[in-house]
Design a protein around this motif. Structure first.
Motif, PDB file in Angstrom:
ATOM      1  N   CYS A 178      -5.576 -15.732   3.955  1.00 24.82           N
ATOM      2  CA  CYS A 178      -6.304 -14.695   3.214  1.00 24.82           C
ATOM      3  C   CYS A 178      -7.749 -14.650   3.699  1.00 24.82           C
ATOM      4  O   CYS A 178      -8.252 -15.609   4.273  1.00 24.82           O
ATOM      5  CB  CYS A 178      -6.297 -15.000   1.721  1.00 24.82           C
ATOM      6  SG  CYS A 178      -4.684 -14.883   0.962  1.00 24.82           S
ATOM      7  N   ALA A 195       1.215  -9.932   3.064  1.00 26.24           N
ATOM      8  CA  ALA A 195      -0.129 -10.166   2.558  1.00 26.24           C
ATOM      9  C   ALA A 195      -0.125 -10.381   1.054  1.00 26.24           C
ATOM     10  O   ALA A 195      -0.852 -11.220   0.532  1.00 26.24           O
ATOM     11  CB  ALA A 195      -1.041  -9.004   2.925  1.00 26.24           C
ATOM     12  N   ALA A 196       0.706  -9.652   0.356  1.00 27.75           N
ATOM     13  CA  ALA A 196       0.778  -9.813  -1.094  1.00 27.75           C
ATOM     14  C   ALA A 196       1.355 -11.173  -1.462  1.00 27.75           C
ATOM     15  O   ALA A 196       1.071 -11.715  -2.526  1.00 27.75           O
ATOM     16  CB  ALA A 196       1.622  -8.704  -1.704  1.00 27.75           C
ATOM     17  N   THR A 248       9.500 -11.277   0.688  1.00 31.81           N
ATOM     18  CA  THR A 248       8.203 -11.585   1.279  1.00 31.81           C
ATOM     19  C   THR A 248       8.249 -13.015   1.788  1.00 31.81           C
ATOM     20  O   THR A 248       9.064 -13.830   1.340  1.00 31.81           O
ATOM     21  CB  THR A 248       7.058 -11.422   0.260  1.00 31.81           C
ATOM     22  OG1 THR A 248       7.321 -12.272  -0.858  1.00 31.81           O
ATOM     23  CG2 THR A 248       6.917  -9.978  -0.177  1.00 31.81           C
ATOM     24  N   LYS A 273      -5.060  -6.069   3.479  1.00 32.86           N
ATOM     25  CA  LYS A 273      -3.667  -6.418   3.213  1.00 32.86           C
ATOM     26  C   LYS A 273      -2.757  -5.197   3.181  1.00 32.86           C
ATOM     27  O   LYS A 273      -1.597  -5.280   3.571  1.00 32.86           O
ATOM     28  CB  LYS A 273      -3.551  -7.207   1.903  1.00 32.86           C
ATOM     29  CG  LYS A 273      -4.087  -8.617   2.041  1.00 32.86           C
ATOM     30  CD  LYS A 273      -3.846  -9.420   0.786  1.00 32.86           C
ATOM     31  CE  LYS A 273      -4.309 -10.850   0.998  1.00 32.86           C
ATOM     32  NZ  LYS A 273      -4.005 -11.706  -0.149  1.00 32.86           N
ATOM     33  N   ASP A 274      -3.299  -4.058   2.753  1.00 31.79           N
ATOM     34  CA  ASP A 274      -2.447  -2.868   2.689  1.00 31.79           C
ATOM     35  C   ASP A 274      -2.226  -2.212   4.055  1.00 31.79           C
ATOM     36  O   ASP A 274      -1.487  -1.238   4.163  1.00 31.79           O
ATOM     37  CB  ASP A 274      -2.965  -1.859   1.660  1.00 31.79           C
ATOM     38  CG  ASP A 274      -4.366  -1.352   1.958  1.00 31.79           C
ATOM     39  OD1 ASP A 274      -4.967  -1.745   2.981  1.00 31.79           O
ATOM     40  OD2 ASP A 274      -4.866  -0.547   1.154  1.00 31.79           O
ATOM     41  N   ASP A 297      -8.112  -9.054   2.127  1.00 27.98           N
ATOM     42  CA  ASP A 297      -7.766  -8.995   3.549  1.00 27.98           C
ATOM     43  C   ASP A 297      -6.924 -10.193   3.963  1.00 27.98           C
ATOM     44  O   ASP A 297      -6.741 -11.142   3.203  1.00 27.98           O
ATOM     45  CB  ASP A 297      -9.036  -8.996   4.406  1.00 27.98           C
ATOM     46  CG  ASP A 297      -9.912  -7.770   4.202  1.00 27.98           C
ATOM     47  OD1 ASP A 297      -9.433  -6.754   3.653  1.00 27.98           O
ATOM     48  OD2 ASP A 297     -11.084  -7.837   4.600  1.00 27.98           O
ATOM     49  N   ASN A 298      -6.459 -10.127   5.204  1.00 30.88           N
ATOM     50  CA  ASN A 298      -5.860 -11.258   5.885  1.00 30.88           C
ATOM     51  C   ASN A 298      -6.642 -11.520   7.161  1.00 30.88           C
ATOM     52  O   ASN A 298      -7.100 -10.585   7.817  1.00 30.88           O
ATOM     53  CB  ASN A 298      -4.401 -10.995   6.268  1.00 30.88           C
ATOM     54  CG  ASN A 298      -3.456 -11.110   5.100  1.00 30.88           C
ATOM     55  OD1 ASN A 298      -2.792 -10.156   4.745  1.00 30.88           O
ATOM     56  ND2 ASN A 298      -3.394 -12.281   4.498  1.00 30.88           N
ATOM     57  N   PHE A 345      -1.478  -4.375   6.812  1.00 32.07           N
ATOM     58  CA  PHE A 345      -1.023  -5.537   7.568  1.00 32.07           C
ATOM     59  C   PHE A 345      -0.213  -5.088   8.791  1.00 32.07           C
ATOM     60  O   PHE A 345       0.721  -4.307   8.675  1.00 32.07           O
ATOM     61  CB  PHE A 345      -0.166  -6.435   6.676  1.00 32.07           C
ATOM     62  CG  PHE A 345       0.183  -7.746   7.308  1.00 32.07           C
ATOM     63  CD1 PHE A 345      -0.678  -8.822   7.229  1.00 32.07           C
ATOM     64  CD2 PHE A 345       1.381  -7.907   7.992  1.00 32.07           C
ATOM     65  CE1 PHE A 345      -0.368 -10.034   7.823  1.00 32.07           C
ATOM     66  CE2 PHE A 345       1.702  -9.107   8.582  1.00 32.07           C
ATOM     67  CZ  PHE A 345       0.824 -10.179   8.495  1.00 32.07           C
ATOM     68  N   SER A 348      -6.975 -12.360  -6.049  1.00 39.75           N
ATOM     69  CA  SER A 348      -6.464 -12.225  -4.690  1.00 39.75           C
ATOM     70  C   SER A 348      -7.559 -11.778  -3.737  1.00 39.75           C
ATOM     71  O   SER A 348      -8.473 -11.042  -4.124  1.00 39.75           O
ATOM     72  CB  SER A 348      -5.335 -11.186  -4.675  1.00 39.75           C
ATOM     73  OG  SER A 348      -4.837 -11.014  -3.383  1.00 39.75           O
TER      74      SER A 348
END
Length: 190
Positions: A167, A14-15, A69, A145-146, A180-181, A148, A177
């Motif tokens: 995203c 996600a990052a 990543t 995202k944290d 979420d995803n 995922f 940024s």
């Protein structure tokens, strides 16, 4: 045999999805159409089409960044989608992973409307042998995202599946940024 990377190293996916700036949607061009067929041997994917949201793009191959990543398509080409080449090819057993931007360069991205995909929608992928493999969406999710869900996205499956990732959620202007995803899960169409 699936080509799955170390799942623990991909939690930062996600990052890796480059920050995108809000924009308005724009029309997209259609990829070359091919006959729909059942998958056989793994074949390199060339394009993707999500008709319900008019999302059509060629596919570039994506690998891993130096920090392990997943790469993303170039943010200066927000209409470009990419296939993560260390995931199974579409039509091969396991989850084929396709990434695209929600936006970039203050323009809409290929997956601008991915959050609008619904269960039952169709996703088609054109392959280098001229065939098309089709998937039916069975789940659409938006996650922080944290948190995922690495195993759900990249984990082995005993059948051909697809995952679409972009995203979503709120845009954090300070960090450039999204928080979420948006994730779309599909299985091979009958």
């Amino acid at each position: 045999m699936t080509r799955r990377p170390l799942l623990g190293l991909l939690t930062l996916l996600a990052a890796a999805l480059v920050a995108c700036s809000p924009a308005e949607p724009a029309p997209q061009s259609a990829p070359q159409q091919a006959q729909v067929s059942a998958p056989s041997a793994p074949v390199t994917p060339l394009w993707i089409d999500v008709p319900s949201i008019a999302a059509r793009s060629t596919l570039v191959q994506l690998g891993l960044n130096a920090d392990r990543t997943v790469e993303v398509p170039p943010v200066d080409q927000p209409m470009q989608a990419g296939w993560y080449r260390d995931s199974p090819a579409p039509g091969e057993a396991g989850p084929a992973v396709v990434l695209g931007h929600v936006d970039g360069n203050r323009k809409p991205g290929i997956f601008w409307r991915l959050k609008d995909v619904a269960v039952g929608d169709r996703v088609e992928v054109g392959r280098a042998d001229g065939s098309t493999v089709a998937f039916t969406v069975y789940k659409v999710d938006q996650v922080a995202k944290d948190t995922f869900p690495t195993d759900a996205v990249y984990g082995d499956t005993d059948r051909p599946e697809i995952r679409l990732i972009t995203c979503g959620g709120k845009f954090d202007a300070a960090n450039h940024s999204y928080l979420d995803n948006v994730l779309v899960y599909g299985s091979l169409a009958a």
